[in-house]
Design an enzyme around this catalytic site. Structure first.
Site, PDB file in Angstrom:
ATOM      1  N   SER A  27       0.815  -1.224   0.000  1.00 16.45           N
ATOM      2  CA  SER A  27       0.000   0.000   0.000  1.00 16.45           C
ATOM      3  C   SER A  27       0.846   1.271   0.000  1.00 16.45           C
ATOM      4  O   SER A  27       0.329   2.378   0.046  1.00 16.45           O
ATOM      5  CB  SER A  27      -0.925   0.019   1.219  1.00 16.45           C
ATOM      6  OG  SER A  27      -0.183  -0.180   2.400  1.00 16.45           O
ATOM      7  N   HIS A 162     -40.506  22.850  -9.197  1.00 17.38           N
ATOM      8  CA  HIS A 162     -40.575  21.977 -10.391  1.00 17.38           C
ATOM      9  C   HIS A 162     -39.906  22.643 -11.595  1.00 17.38           C
ATOM     10  O   HIS A 162     -40.277  22.358 -12.737  1.00 17.38           O
ATOM     11  CB  HIS A 162     -42.026  21.633 -10.750  1.00 17.38           C
ATOM     12  CG  HIS A 162     -42.842  21.169  -9.590  1.00 17.38           C
ATOM     13  ND1 HIS A 162     -42.998  19.838  -9.268  1.00 17.38           N
ATOM     14  CD2 HIS A 162     -43.530  21.862  -8.641  1.00 17.38           C
ATOM     15  CE1 HIS A 162     -43.762  19.731  -8.192  1.00 17.38           C
ATOM     16  NE2 HIS A 162     -44.087  20.954  -7.786  1.00 17.38           N
ATOM     17  N   SER A 283     -14.857  26.161 -26.799  1.00 21.63           N
ATOM     18  CA  SER A 283     -15.001  24.926 -27.566  1.00 21.63           C
ATOM     19  C   SER A 283     -13.910  24.880 -28.627  1.00 21.63           C
ATOM     20  O   SER A 283     -13.522  25.907 -29.183  1.00 21.63           O
ATOM     21  CB  SER A 283     -16.382  24.903 -28.231  1.00 21.63           C
ATOM     22  OG  SER A 283     -16.357  24.092 -29.377  1.00 21.63           O
ATOM     23  N   LYS A 289     -18.726  29.518 -28.518  1.00 24.41           N
ATOM     24  CA  LYS A 289     -19.101  28.903 -27.243  1.00 24.41           C
ATOM     25  C   LYS A 289     -18.349  29.440 -26.037  1.00 24.41           C
ATOM     26  O   LYS A 289     -17.173  29.749 -26.098  1.00 24.41           O
ATOM     27  CB  LYS A 289     -18.858  27.378 -27.276  1.00 24.41           C
ATOM     28  CG  LYS A 289     -19.822  26.585 -28.110  1.00 24.41           C
ATOM     29  CD  LYS A 289     -21.277  26.622 -27.640  1.00 24.41           C
ATOM     30  CE  LYS A 289     -21.508  25.919 -26.327  1.00 24.41           C
ATOM     31  NZ  LYS A 289     -21.395  24.472 -26.439  1.00 24.41           N
ATOM     32  N   GLU A 296     -20.046  22.265 -14.258  1.00 26.00           N
ATOM     33  CA  GLU A 296     -20.365  20.893 -14.666  1.00 26.00           C
ATOM     34  C   GLU A 296     -19.526  19.880 -13.886  1.00 26.00           C
ATOM     35  O   GLU A 296     -19.991  18.817 -13.505  1.00 26.00           O
ATOM     36  CB  GLU A 296     -20.136  20.728 -16.171  1.00 26.00           C
ATOM     37  CG  GLU A 296     -21.191  21.448 -16.994  1.00 26.00           C
ATOM     38  CD  GLU A 296     -20.801  21.522 -18.454  1.00 26.00           C
ATOM     39  OE1 GLU A 296     -21.201  20.635 -19.211  1.00 26.00           O
ATOM     40  OE2 GLU A 296     -20.082  22.461 -18.835  1.00 26.00           O
TER      41      GLU A 296
HETATM   42  N1  ARG Z   1      -1.059  -1.303   5.185  1.00 26.07           N
HETATM   43  C1  ARG Z   1      -1.940  -1.808   6.191  1.00 26.07           C
HETATM   44  C2  ARG Z   1      -3.269  -1.061   6.159  1.00 26.07           C
HETATM   45  O1  ARG Z   1      -3.320  -0.033   5.584  1.00 26.07           O
HETATM   46  C3  ARG Z   1      -1.305  -1.627   7.537  1.00 26.07           C
HETATM   47  C4  ARG Z   1      -1.749  -2.611   8.534  1.00 26.07           C
HETATM   48  C5  ARG Z   1      -1.253  -3.983   8.194  1.00 26.07           C
HETATM   49  N2  ARG Z   1      -1.557  -4.923   9.216  1.00 26.07           N
HETATM   50  C6  ARG Z   1      -1.377  -6.212   9.058  1.00 26.07           C
HETATM   51  N3  ARG Z   1      -1.666  -6.955  10.069  1.00 26.07           N
HETATM   52  N4  ARG Z   1      -0.974  -6.727   7.932  1.00 26.07           N
HETATM   53  O2  ARG Z   1      -4.267  -1.494   6.698  1.00 26.07           O
END
Ligand code: ARG
Length: 461
Positions: A27, A162, A283, A289, A296
């Site tokens: 992550s 409406h 545009s 335009k 939007e």
């Molecule tokens: N990257 C993990 C998360 O965002 C951190 C916690 C990981 N914990 C574990 N027991 N693998 O949740």
């Protein structure tokens, strides 16, 4: 590209992780934005470990200066640092780097701590900071509506139900309707703060810590006003994230509604407003335009909040206690909603300040006298005719006008009297646009005098 550091949990494993496992499991690519909060949490944790004599003063000092050094390195190297210090997530990357910088004392930092209570702490710290920024932006936007309402407390325009012309209103009143929506958003975000402001650290993986960590001391160091009550809940609770994403969704919906009205009002069909060139787009094909792209996108981007909210609710719905890796999915939705809401709040404020309201066009539209039909019915009602009867009589007058291609304001007193003898000359005055708005002078009504009072109330909040 630098080689990935070894996993924090490699002791029990005989084989190295598969490449695809890392790609799928890691992550760092997104949780790297938590680095400041992760380091802050670790510094406080090192101090707590020192307080309970797990770390000596010297070791604590080394850890803290190592962590400060890492923060400075990341500040200056940015993404390069993460490529050089790649690991599963931000927690492993910082810890591994600390160990490589200061050696043995770094290996003690994770005593009694799990990434489960660590990540829950980081995300709460991060969200508290972001929430304060969002609140500031919301308050500024609310203020921008008040400023515009002050300029237009007596600007007349048609009010719609409406999307059909309904009754005459003041533009200031319409603008203050948005002020109310954003005030409620502010209240909701403020109220959610107390549920984010709870510290999970010291809950370990799920069962709590066997080390004598002073959790209250830790909370004070990290600026949390409460500590979690139950370690299992502490590592698995993401309710505050759902709440935050709901609050973003509702604010987004308000911004989307604003966007929709700006789009309509800037169209040739309405032409109630002109957006400054600096906030309009053109545009590539049609030279004439001028498009309201910002408005939007206020409408379009709101879809993200709703998606993010539904996404986290789905992540949570089947989870057994306590921590499960599914919870890692909480980050991207939060980051995306935060980035989107901040930019939307900023740009809608600027947009609002760069719109000119076409008073003449609005006044012309307000002159459509059928919007005074309720006032005609009210006129008779005030003279003792039951409202339902007055409504029916007025309906017939409108039908007569449509047939004769006349406005209510074109009718002679003899014509009025044909519909009811109680009509007198004063009806002519009563159905003037100004009279119609002035009549709505109850608390919360559209009369300019009331709008001025409302502005005063808003400004003193
Ligand atoms: N990257 C993990 C998360 O965002 C951190 C916690 C990981 N914990 C574990 N027991 N693998 O949740």
């Amino acid at each position: 590209m630098a080689k990935k550091q070894s996993n924090l949990w490699s002791g029990r494993f005989k084989k190295k992780s598969a490449k695809l496992l890392s790609e799928f499991n890691d992550s760092l690519s997104f949780d790297k934005r938590l680095y400041k909060h992760d380091i802050k949490g670790s510094i406080a944790y090192a101090q707590a470990l020192h307080k309970t004599k797990i770390l000596t003063a010297k070791e604590t000092k080394k850890i803290i200066s190592g962590l400060n050094k890492i923060e400075k390195q990341i500040d200056s190297k940015k993404d390069k640092w993460f490529t050089e210090n790649q690991n599963e997530d931000i927690h492993s990357s910082v810890e591994n780097k600390l160990i490589s910088l200061i050696g043995e004392p770094g290996r003690k930092l994770h005593t009694g701590r799990s990434r489960n209570d660590q990540v829950a702490t980081d995300i709460r710290l991060y969200l508290k900071d972001e929430l304060n920024q969002i609140l500031l932006l919301l308050k500024k936007l609310r203020q921008a509506f008040i400023t515009q309402a002050k300029k237009h407390y007596k600007t007349l325009m048609p009010g719609y139900t409406h999307l059909q012309r309904a009754q005459i209103i003041t533009l200031g009143h319409h603008l203050l309707a948005y002020e109310q929506k954003f005030s409620r958003d502010i209240e909701r975000f403020q109220d959610s703060f107390k549920r984010i402001d709870v510290m999970p650290l010291g809950s370990g993986a799920l069962a709590g810590s066997s080390f004598n960590i002073d959790r209250r001391f830790l909370a004070k160091k990290l600026g949390f006003s409460k500590i979690s009550e139950n370690s299992i809940d502490a590592v698995s609770d993401r309710d505050f994230i759902c709440e935050f994403l709901f609050n973003c969704s509702l604010s987004g919906i308000h911004l989307s509604q604003l966007g929709e009205e700006i789009i309509l009002w800037s169209s040739e069909e309405f032409k109630f407003i002109e957006i400054s060139d600096a906030y309009s787009t053109g545009s590539s094909m049609m030279p004439q335009k001028k498009n309201p792209d910002i408005a939007e996108l206020l409408r379009g981007k709101t879809g993200r909040y709703l998606g993010n909210l539904v996404s986290i609710l789905n992540v949570l719905k089947g989870l057994p206690h306590a921590y499960n890796k599914d919870l890692q999915e909480d980050k991207e939705v939060i980051f995306d909603s935060i980035d989107t809401i901040k930019v939307m709040l900023k740009i809608s404020n600027e947009l609002l300040q760069n719109i000119s309201f076409k008073k003449d066009k609005m006044y012309l539209a307000a002159k459509d006298s059928f919007m005074a039909a309720t006032d005609v019915a009210d006129y008779l009602t005030k003279k003792g005719i039951p409202f339902r009867t007055a409504h029916e009589i007025t309906g017939k007058i409108v039908l007569y006008c449509i047939k004769k291609k006349k406005q209510l304001t074109d009718l002679s007193i003899d014509e009025w009297k044909k519909f009811h003898k109680l009509f007198n000359n004063d009806i002519i005055e009563k159905i003037k646009v100004e009279s119609c708005v002035n009549a709505r002078n109850q608390y919360g009504g559209t009369a300019p005098a009331e709008v001025l009072k409302a502005i005063k109330r808003c400004s003193s909040k």
